[in-house]
Design a protein around this motif. Structure first.
Motif, PDB file in Angstrom:
ATOM      1  N   ILE A  88     -36.863 -21.327 -95.358  1.00 20.12           N
ATOM      2  CA  ILE A  88     -36.911 -22.773 -95.264  1.00 20.12           C
ATOM      3  C   ILE A  88     -37.483 -23.244 -93.916  1.00 20.12           C
ATOM      4  O   ILE A  88     -37.660 -24.429 -93.686  1.00 20.12           O
ATOM      5  CB  ILE A  88     -35.476 -23.332 -95.502  1.00 20.12           C
ATOM      6  N   GLY A  89     -37.829 -22.290 -93.042  1.00 15.85           N
ATOM      7  CA  GLY A  89     -38.316 -22.646 -91.713  1.00 15.85           C
ATOM      8  C   GLY A  89     -39.680 -23.323 -91.700  1.00 15.85           C
ATOM      9  O   GLY A  89     -40.121 -23.831 -90.675  1.00 15.85           O
ATOM     10  N   TYR A  90     -40.333 -23.348 -92.853  1.00 16.96           N
ATOM     11  CA  TYR A  90     -41.727 -23.804 -92.886  1.00 16.96           C
ATOM     12  C   TYR A  90     -41.928 -25.271 -92.552  1.00 16.96           C
ATOM     13  O   TYR A  90     -43.004 -25.676 -92.139  1.00 16.96           O
ATOM     14  CB  TYR A  90     -42.349 -23.513 -94.261  1.00 16.96           C
ATOM     15  N   ALA A  91     -40.920 -26.109 -92.730  1.00 16.35           N
ATOM     16  CA  ALA A  91     -41.125 -27.541 -92.485  1.00 16.35           C
ATOM     17  C   ALA A  91     -41.476 -27.775 -91.026  1.00 16.35           C
ATOM     18  O   ALA A  91     -42.494 -28.384 -90.697  1.00 16.35           O
ATOM     19  CB  ALA A  91     -39.886 -28.330 -92.866  1.00 16.35           C
ATOM     20  N   GLY A  92     -40.642 -27.248 -90.135  1.00 21.25           N
ATOM     21  CA  GLY A  92     -40.871 -27.456 -88.708  1.00 21.25           C
ATOM     22  C   GLY A  92     -41.794 -26.404 -88.118  1.00 21.25           C
ATOM     23  O   GLY A  92     -42.493 -26.658 -87.144  1.00 21.25           O
ATOM     24  N   SER A 104     -29.237 -28.621-100.016  1.00 19.04           N
ATOM     25  CA  SER A 104     -29.945 -29.897 -99.949  1.00 19.04           C
ATOM     26  C   SER A 104     -30.014 -30.601-101.301  1.00 19.04           C
ATOM     27  O   SER A 104     -30.060 -31.820-101.359  1.00 19.04           O
ATOM     28  CB  SER A 104     -31.361 -29.694 -99.383  1.00 19.04           C
ATOM     29  N   GLU A 105     -30.038 -29.854-102.407  1.00 16.59           N
ATOM     30  CA  GLU A 105     -30.109 -30.482-103.724  1.00 16.59           C
ATOM     31  C   GLU A 105     -29.128 -29.778-104.663  1.00 16.59           C
ATOM     32  O   GLU A 105     -29.530 -29.081-105.598  1.00 16.59           O
ATOM     33  CB  GLU A 105     -31.548 -30.422-104.260  1.00 16.59           C
ATOM     34  N   TRP A 114     -41.667 -29.473-101.903  1.00 11.15           N
ATOM     35  CA  TRP A 114     -40.408 -29.484-101.145  1.00 11.15           C
ATOM     36  C   TRP A 114     -39.263 -28.882-101.933  1.00 11.15           C
ATOM     37  O   TRP A 114     -38.229 -28.564-101.380  1.00 11.15           O
ATOM     38  CB  TRP A 114     -40.065 -30.917-100.722  1.00 11.15           C
ATOM     39  N   ALA A 141     -46.458 -28.337 -97.655  1.00 14.05           N
ATOM     40  CA  ALA A 141     -45.296 -29.104 -97.206  1.00 14.05           C
ATOM     41  C   ALA A 141     -45.358 -29.300 -95.691  1.00 14.05           C
ATOM     42  O   ALA A 141     -45.171 -30.408 -95.180  1.00 14.05           O
ATOM     43  CB  ALA A 141     -44.006 -28.388 -97.602  1.00 14.05           C
ATOM     44  N   GLN A 165     -45.814 -32.794 -93.638  1.00 14.41           N
ATOM     45  CA  GLN A 165     -44.822 -33.157 -92.617  1.00 14.41           C
ATOM     46  C   GLN A 165     -45.511 -33.465 -91.290  1.00 14.41           C
ATOM     47  O   GLN A 165     -45.203 -34.449 -90.635  1.00 14.41           O
ATOM     48  CB  GLN A 165     -43.853 -31.980 -92.451  1.00 14.41           C
ATOM     49  N   GLN A 209     -36.764 -37.122 -99.195  1.00  7.59           N
ATOM     50  CA  GLN A 209     -36.656 -35.850 -99.904  1.00  7.59           C
ATOM     51  C   GLN A 209     -35.623 -34.983 -99.149  1.00  7.59           C
ATOM     52  O   GLN A 209     -35.840 -34.636 -97.989  1.00  7.59           O
ATOM     53  CB  GLN A 209     -38.037 -35.181 -99.940  1.00  7.59           C
ATOM     54  N   PRO A 210     -34.495 -34.674 -99.779  1.00  7.60           N
ATOM     55  CA  PRO A 210     -33.419 -34.001 -99.035  1.00  7.60           C
ATOM     56  C   PRO A 210     -33.809 -32.633 -98.479  1.00  7.60           C
ATOM     57  O   PRO A 210     -33.409 -32.286 -97.367  1.00  7.60           O
ATOM     58  CB  PRO A 210     -32.283 -33.874-100.056  1.00  7.60           C
ATOM     59  N   THR A 211     -34.603 -31.854 -99.221  1.00  6.53           N
ATOM     60  CA  THR A 211     -34.956 -30.525 -98.715  1.00  6.53           C
ATOM     61  C   THR A 211     -35.917 -30.627 -97.533  1.00  6.53           C
ATOM     62  O   THR A 211     -35.859 -29.820 -96.604  1.00  6.53           O
ATOM     63  CB  THR A 211     -35.544 -29.646 -99.838  1.00  6.53           C
ATOM     64  N   ALA A 212     -36.773 -31.644 -97.556  1.00  7.59           N
ATOM     65  CA  ALA A 212     -37.673 -31.855 -96.415  1.00  7.59           C
ATOM     66  C   ALA A 212     -36.848 -32.098 -95.160  1.00  7.59           C
ATOM     67  O   ALA A 212     -37.125 -31.543 -94.091  1.00  7.59           O
ATOM     68  CB  ALA A 212     -38.601 -33.038 -96.685  1.00  7.59           C
ATOM     69  N   PHE A 225     -33.637 -31.255 -94.703  1.00  5.83           N
ATOM     70  CA  PHE A 225     -32.834 -30.072 -94.402  1.00  5.83           C
ATOM     71  C   PHE A 225     -33.690 -29.002 -93.716  1.00  5.83           C
ATOM     72  O   PHE A 225     -33.274 -28.376 -92.744  1.00  5.83           O
ATOM     73  CB  PHE A 225     -32.213 -29.515 -95.686  1.00  5.83           C
ATOM     74  N   ALA A 226     -34.904 -28.823 -94.234  1.00  2.00           N
ATOM     75  CA  ALA A 226     -35.787 -27.789 -93.695  1.00  2.00           C
ATOM     76  C   ALA A 226     -36.101 -28.072 -92.223  1.00  2.00           C
ATOM     77  O   ALA A 226     -36.130 -27.165 -91.392  1.00  2.00           O
ATOM     78  CB  ALA A 226     -37.072 -27.711 -94.512  1.00  2.00           C
ATOM     79  N   GLN A 227     -36.310 -29.341 -91.897  1.00  2.10           N
ATOM     80  CA  GLN A 227     -36.585 -29.697 -90.500  1.00  2.10           C
ATOM     81  C   GLN A 227     -35.338 -29.481 -89.644  1.00  2.10           C
ATOM     82  O   GLN A 227     -35.414 -28.958 -88.530  1.00  2.10           O
ATOM     83  CB  GLN A 227     -37.063 -31.153 -90.421  1.00  2.10           C
TER      84      GLN A 227
END
Ligand code: SF4
Ligand code: SF4
Ligand code: SF4
Lengths: 299, 204
Positions: A51-55, A209-210, B71, B97, B101, B110-113, B115-117
């Motif tokens: 899940i680290g990909y967002a940041g 998260s979901e 996401w 994604a 971002q 978007q909750p996973t977006a 959470f991921a951050q």
């Protein structure tokens, strides 16, 4: 017998007081019995998980794993890295391969590592603990260590996603891997080859998260195990273990079901079959108690 | 970064190829639909992977980058092992994604977006993840009121985890950290600089 040496990457979730601390305890017990010595990578960092990909962009994410591999090569030279967490194994191996195939990225990663005086050679094999068991130790040796066969237990082998895809265990199919069933049989219990949810995704981080979407999938896994007559579920992955175990009450509340299915690690099973105590097998870490296993451990 | 698309003369495929991790694979998709049929959460996505790849080629930039698709990828790797063209679909989803971002186009709620951050920020602080702080932040990410509701709902799970020593309330202060946090930060800062340079150089 001389102990086999591995450079050990435990991962955040196995730390003291974290969600899979029970995995670490049982894995250590299992390794003692199999003459495996785990040498922790000093000052290892988080792998970034899936899940680290967002940041985290490509290079920062790869650099996380590069730091761990570099530390391992410096402090535990010549030893394969072994991870117990599926996501840790996957991220580390993926990073190693990406950096091997992309010299420009590898050069950048090394420039970044130099800031802390580290160098990445990237010549270290990266294994999941299950690979060590199956490829380096082997079913036959495991069988010789069984002092308390898990006779009479029916166990659903839940392989999940990331120990299975995209790398998986050599020689196993992605759609219907057999190794967990074979391991269950080796320990004297009955496997459930027709457990059709054995590689179903549990939702991973989406359980946080979901939750509604993730719990719908977990429900399917529990239902299949239950309908196939399982006494308990066994898994090689900390995310699968946590997701399949701790949300059962919420799932029961949502769907009017009545699940109370214990979910344990293969290492817990092995520690008990090898004759160790419930404490050493980390049975005390079950949110849903595995009573039938505890009864065997109490013998 | 707002008008980055102009650099590509509105060719979104080229933009993806230059800026998105593994984006150069998108053109290899043969639209067979196996990935969409294999995706466990595909039914919740605005657009499953196959459709996303088609939309990229059709230049639907906003629709792709602002969508909630990508996401909800659980990183299950079903698609990757089944794709007959061997596209690294999971990584393209993550790459899209991340790109959305970075441009500030990711859907705000978007909750996973979120959470991921939070996860990334959490691990960047001390080099290891603090599950307790991460959990608390997650439950409160949609504001105080909803946070207490979620916390209450999760209370029994938390108690179960604490009883079995799989959650430690003391993590709220301090918690696990690297010994060489300073070195870790220096390495990661350098990696970020090099990443920014690399992306800037790739742009036309
Ligand atoms: S995947 Fe999980 S357990 Fe493994 S290092 Fe990363 S956060 Fe820690
Ligand atoms: S499975 Fe591969 S080729 Fe088929 S639609 Fe998906 S990405 Fe394209
Ligand atoms: S890895 Fe992501 S995109 Fe691929 S099937 Fe799984 S959830 Fe869907």
């Amino acid at each position: 017998m001389a102990k086999r040496q591995y450079s050990f990457y435990p991962g955040c979730s196995s730390q003291k007081g974290a969600s899979s601390s029970n995995y670490l305890i049982s894995a250590q017990t299992m390794c003692e019995e199999l003459d495996i010595q785990l040498n922790e990578i000093p000052d290892w960092n988080c792998c970034g998980a899936s899940i680290g990909y967002a940041g985290g962009g490509e290079l920062p994410r790869l650099t996380l794993s590069a730091r761990n591999i570099a530390l391992s090569e410096q402090h535990n030279p010549g030893q394969s890295i072994v991870a117990t967490c599926a996501a840790c194994w996957l991220s580390t191996r993926e990073a190693a391969e990406r950096l091997q195939h992309n010299p420009a990225l590898a050069k950048d990663a090394n420039t970044a590592l130099a800031e802390a005086g580290l160098t990445l050679k990237n010549q270290t094999p990266i294994k999941h603990m299950v690979e060590v068991l199956i490829q380096d130790i082997g079913y036959d040796t495991i069988k010789t260590k069984v002092k308390r066969p898990l006779a009479g237990l029916k166990i659903a082998g839940y392989v999940g996603c990331q120990t299975n895809r995209p790398f998986g265990i050599a020689g196993e199919s992605f759609e219907n891997p057999q190794y967990l069933d074979r391991l269950i049989e080796t320990l004297g219990a009955d496997s459930i080859p027709q457990f059709e949810k054995k590689v179903q995704c549990c939702g991973g981080a989406l359980a946080f998260s979901e939750p509604a979407k993730s719990q719908e999938m977990i429900k399917g896994i529990l239902e299949s195990a239950h309908d196939n007559g399982a006494d308990l579920i066994v898994t090689p992955c900390p995310v699968c273990q946590m997701n399949a175990e701790v949300y059962q009450e919420q799932i029961n509340a949502t769907y009017g079901t009545n699940f109370k299915m214990p979910v344990v690690y293969y290492s817990t099973l092995m520690a008990i079959a090898f004759g160790r105590s419930a404490q050493d097998a980390a049975l005390t870490g079950q949110v849903i108690p595995a009573e039938k296993l505890a009864a065997i451990a109490g013998k | 970064m707002g008008d980055i698309s102009k650099n590509y003369r509105l060719n979104f495929l080229k933009e993806v190829e230059a800026n998105v991790e593994e984006g150069e694979w998108v053109k290899m998709c043969m639209q067979c639909g196996v990935c969409s049929g294999s995706c466990p959460l595909g039914k919740f996505w605005d657009h499953p992977p196959q459709e996303i790849f088609m939309m990229i080629r059709a230049g639907k930039r906003d629709a792709v980058l602002t969508s909630n698709a990508m996401w909800m990828c659980t990183s299950c790797y079903n698609c990757i092992v089944r794709c007959p063209r061997e596209l690294p679909i999971t990584h393209i989803m993550h790459g899209l994604a991340h790109y959305a971002q970075r441009l500030g186009l990711a859907p705000a709620h978007q909750p996973t977006a979120k959470f991921a951050q939070l996860f990334w920020n959490n691990l960047m602080k001390k080099g290891r993840v603090n599950e307790l702080k991460l959990g608390v932040k997650l439950y409160f990410m949609n504001g105080i009121g909803e946070g207490f509701k979620t916390s209450l709902k999760m209370k029994d799970i938390g108690l179960g985890m604490m009883k079995t020593k799989r959650m430690n309330p003391m993590e709220a202060i301090g918690g696990h950290a690297l010994e060489d946090v300073k070195g870790f930060h220096a390495v990661m800062q350098k990696a970020q600089e090099l990443e920014d340079q690399r992306l800037a150089n790739q742009r036309p």
